[in-house]
Design a protein around this motif. Structure first.
Motif, mmCIF file in Angstrom:
data_model
loop_
_atom_site.group_PDB
_atom_site.id
_atom_site.type_symbol
_atom_site.label_atom_id
_atom_site.label_comp_id
_atom_site.label_asym_id
_atom_site.label_seq_id
_atom_site.Cartn_x
_atom_site.Cartn_y
_atom_site.Cartn_z
ATOM 1 N N THR A 178 41.171 30.858 48.522
ATOM 2 C CA THR A 178 40.782 32.199 48.074
ATOM 3 C C THR A 178 41.197 32.501 46.646
ATOM 4 O O THR A 178 40.730 33.478 46.066
ATOM 5 N N ASP A 179 42.058 31.713 46.081
ATOM 6 C CA ASP A 179 42.590 32.028 44.755
ATOM 7 C C ASP A 179 42.368 30.902 43.758
ATOM 8 O O ASP A 179 43.193 30.660 42.876
ATOM 9 N N SER A 180 41.247 30.204 43.870
ATOM 10 C CA SER A 180 40.964 29.090 42.973
ATOM 11 C C SER A 180 40.253 29.581 41.721
ATOM 12 O O SER A 180 39.140 30.116 41.791
ATOM 13 N N SER B 138 36.012 30.222 41.104
ATOM 14 C CA SER B 138 35.417 31.427 40.522
ATOM 15 C C SER B 138 34.648 31.113 39.244
ATOM 16 O O SER B 138 33.563 31.651 39.006
ATOM 17 N N ASP C 59 42.039 39.322 37.091
ATOM 18 C CA ASP C 59 42.999 38.777 38.071
ATOM 19 C C ASP C 59 44.085 37.934 37.420
ATOM 20 O O ASP C 59 45.175 37.782 37.982
ATOM 21 N N THR C 60 43.783 37.363 36.266
ATOM 22 C CA THR C 60 44.752 36.485 35.603
ATOM 23 C C THR C 60 45.434 37.152 34.413
ATOM 24 O O THR C 60 46.168 36.497 33.680
#
Length: 693
Positions: free
Chosen positions: A331-333, A337, A363-364
């Motif tokens: 879910t957090d790759s 994305s 997000d980053t």
């Protein structure tokens, strides 16, 4: 028969150490020993050594400290009987080491080395102790002290055992740990001479050269071995080396050989799949990744790669389905994305691409604006792609904002951001802003030759030729300034100063030896010849590039378009441009070339599909609109042909002089005028229509 003869007779006696101990007379088990004789009493020493050995075995097998204590006492009694025995001294030191009593082990072994500096076993014990101490988490100063002690011992060991492969290997590794690379290499080469096919020795040399980024030497080292002598790990290391050297074809071959030896190694299979993908062998790469996810269904990374291949092959719906599967696993790759954004861009879903990239950046993001170098590189990549998508939407101001954020990241990102900003203004025909951005970049990075050359290029394009050439020549650092001369040659080509361009390329040719540099040189020579309409010579130069790099997308596109445009070798031209699009599916110029190649081969439906895709990505290119005009004229859609030729002429009038060949403009104008006449003839006048009623 005496007691010891009964124990060690030729007839086998299967007694445990405990059982054997039980057979001893009570007096023999007592700790107190008589006063040692004046000379060595070897029979007594042997007796106590045998007891020590049995107690040691019991201590190890049963984990009893009392037996360990008894074993030590028996060793001491044996040494009382024969104090000069190296075997006893080393045995006691080794026992201390096994029991974790390191300090005492060191003391006993050091005492033995003092007695006999050539006792290799004592040096071995000390060497093992110091080696173990290196990895026990001690502070750096203690680790360094242990390293020096270990070096001392293993230097003594290889002196005493010059034919020991293992010890030369260990000494070489210790030298490497001490950053004495030349000495490390010397010991490892000695080990290699003793055993030229030792996997451990070869891999130790691989690590040594790898730490120094000497990847060519790694390749030479392993390739010097016959293929039949290479292990799976050696071939895997060779594959990793070719990855670093950016030689995907050779990497794929090495990974395949590794798999041929050990077909259960998924890491080698992943390496093979990645190398095949980089080499443009999409079908073969896809098969490998599909085999990987069959063996390991939770491998989200392989699903991402499968989706990438499907996207690059134009199977967009399949690619989207595969990405959704990957999303169920992770879910957090960031990579997932980012690939999702690329897929939306390929589908022409620009708003979705922008939304995905914007979320990725959010997000980053760090509230304090501080990022590691790796995070800066990622943000630079995400912002650059966002800028590209925004440019494709014609949102120049927003694209420029993305590039300004790249500049704010600092470091190597600064020039990248400025160049993106310059290109954004160029694509939107905002020439004054383009030049101003280039001037700002040149002022901010006065020592960056590439930035200075871009500024010079903008000046040349906007008619300030003398100033441009002065700035460009000021960047030359001597006869060996290859990159600057190449850029100067490109400037001369755009200015149609063929002789000056050829002079620069000729100077570069004399200082070009690497294949990577030859590729750029041949491509530039091909461009120079094509612009002078020396098509045969251009084809020769472009094919030189493809001999060195069959997957050079820019050359595949240029040569494929040139051949298709002239109606020569159309099928081959189509294959070339199709491959260029596979390698760079978002490139508008490549999409235009593919559409034109389909048109030239009579495949009008496909031609329309790709020309419209190109139009969406490079909306200010007059050539794309010219091609659309030709397509619609050929398919009987005269009105649409007129519309696109009118747009072509509009873009020509706004283009920079180097991008607007007067002969090309005249051809389009002639086609437009002719089409207008035909359209007027085909459309009845309003008056005629009323009379008909």
């Amino acid at each position: 028969m005496t007691f010891f003869r009964r124990i060690f007779s030729a007839r086998p006696v299967f007694l445990t150490a405990a059982a054997l101990l039980a057979t001893l007379p009570v007096a023999a088990q007592q700790k107190n020993a008589p006063e040692p004789p004046r000379g060595p009493d070897r029979s007594a020493a042997y007796y106590h050594y045998s007891l020590a050995h049995m107690y040691e075995e019991l201590a190890i097998n049963q984990g009893r400290t009392d037996y360990a204590t008894q074993a030590i006492e028996e060793y001491k009694l044996a040494l009382n009987a024969d104090s000069d025995s190296a075997q006893l001294q080393n045995g006691l030191a080794d026992l201390y080491l096994k029991l974790g009593r390191v300090r005492e082990a060191v003391s006993v072994a050091q005492e033995q080395v003092k007695k006999n500096p050539d006792d290799v076993e004592a040096h071995n014990i000390l060497g093992k102790i110091y080696l173990r101490s290196l990895g026990d988490g001690t502070p750096n100063n203690q680790s360094q002290q242990m390293l020096q002690l270990a070096l001392t011992e293993y230097k003594a060991i290889v002196r005493l055992k010059p034919d020991s492969v293992e010890d030369h290997l260990l000494l070489g590794q210790l030298y490497a740990l001490n950053h004495e690379n030349d000495k490390a290499e010397g010991e490892l080469k000695t080990a290699q001479k003793l055993d030229g096919t030792s996997e451990e020795v070869i891999l130790a040399m691989v690590r040594l050269y790898g730490e120094q980024n000497q990847y060519d030497r790694i390749a030479q080292l392993i390739n010097a071995l016959p293929i039949t002598d290479r292990t799976a790990r050696m071939e895997y290391s060779l594959g990793l080396t070719y990855d670093q050297l950016k030689k995907p074809k050779e990497a794929a071959a090495a990974y395949q050989r590794s798999l041929d030896i050990d077909n259960d190694n998924l890491d080698a299979q992943r390496g093979l799949a990645s190398a095949l993908l980089l080499d443009g062998q999409f079908d073969a790469a896809l098969k490998q990744y599909q085999d990987i996810v069959t063996a390991e269904p939770q491998d989200a990374q392989s699903y991402i790669r499968i989706s990438e291949i499907q996207r690059r092959q134009g199977h967009y719906d399949e690619a989207l389905t595969t990405l959704k599967k990957a999303k169920t696993l992770v879910t957090d790759s960031l990579e997932l994305s980012y690939n999702e954004a690329l897929l939306y861009d390929s589908l022409g879903r620009f708003d979705d691409a922008v939304a995905t990239l914007t979320k990725l950046l959010g997000d980053t993001a760090h509230a304090d604006g501080n990022y590691t170098d790796g995070e800066k590189n990622n943000r630079g990549l995400f912002l650059d792609r966002l800028g590209i998508v925004l440019k494709e939407q014609g949102k120049t101001a927003q694209a420029v904002d993305a590039y300004r954020q790249i500049i704010a990241l600092g470091g190597d990102n600064v020039s990248r951001g400025y160049m993106g900003e310059v290109d954004a203004y160029r694509d939107n025909h905002e020439w004054a802003k383009m030049t101003a951005a280039a001037a700002e970049a040149a002022k901010a990075l006065p020592k960056d030759k590439s930035v200075q050359m871009v500024y010079a290029g903008t000046l040349a394009d906007t008619g300030k030729v003398d100033e441009a050439i002065t700035i460009a020549k000021a960047q030359l650092g001597g006869d060996d300034d290859r990159d600057t001369r190449m850029q100067l040659a490109q400037m001369y080509i755009r200015l149609k100063r063929w002789k000056d361009a050829d002079e620069q390329l000729s100077q570069v040719e004399g200082i070009t030896s690497r294949n990577e540099d030859k590729i750029y040189l041949y491509f530039s020579r091909g461009t120079l010849a094509e612009r002078q309409k020396l098509f045969d010579q251009a084809e020769i130069e472009f094919r030189k590039v493809l001999t060195l790099d069959p997957n050079n997308a820019a050359t595949l596109n240029y040569l494929g378009y040139m051949l298709a445009d002239r109606g020569q070798k159309v099928n081959e031209a189509l294959d070339m441009v199709r491959k260029a699009v596979e390698l760079d599916p978002q490139n508008g110029a490549y999409l235009d070339s593919l559409g034109w190649a389909y048109f030239k081969s009579g495949q009008y439906t496909l031609a329309e599909e790709y020309l419209l895709k190109a139009k969406d990505r490079i909306s200010t290119d007059p050539t794309v609109y010219d091609h659309l005009g030709e397509l619609y004229l050929q398919t009987g859609k005269l009105k649409q042909a007129v519309t696109w030729w009118e747009r072509s002429m509009k873009e020509y009038k706004m283009a920079l002089a180097p991008d607007a060949d007067p002969a090309d403009q005249a051809k389009v104008q002639k086609k437009l005028d002719s089409a207008r006449v035909k359209l007027a003839r085909a459309t009845p006048s309003r008056t005629s229509a009323l009379q008909d009623k």
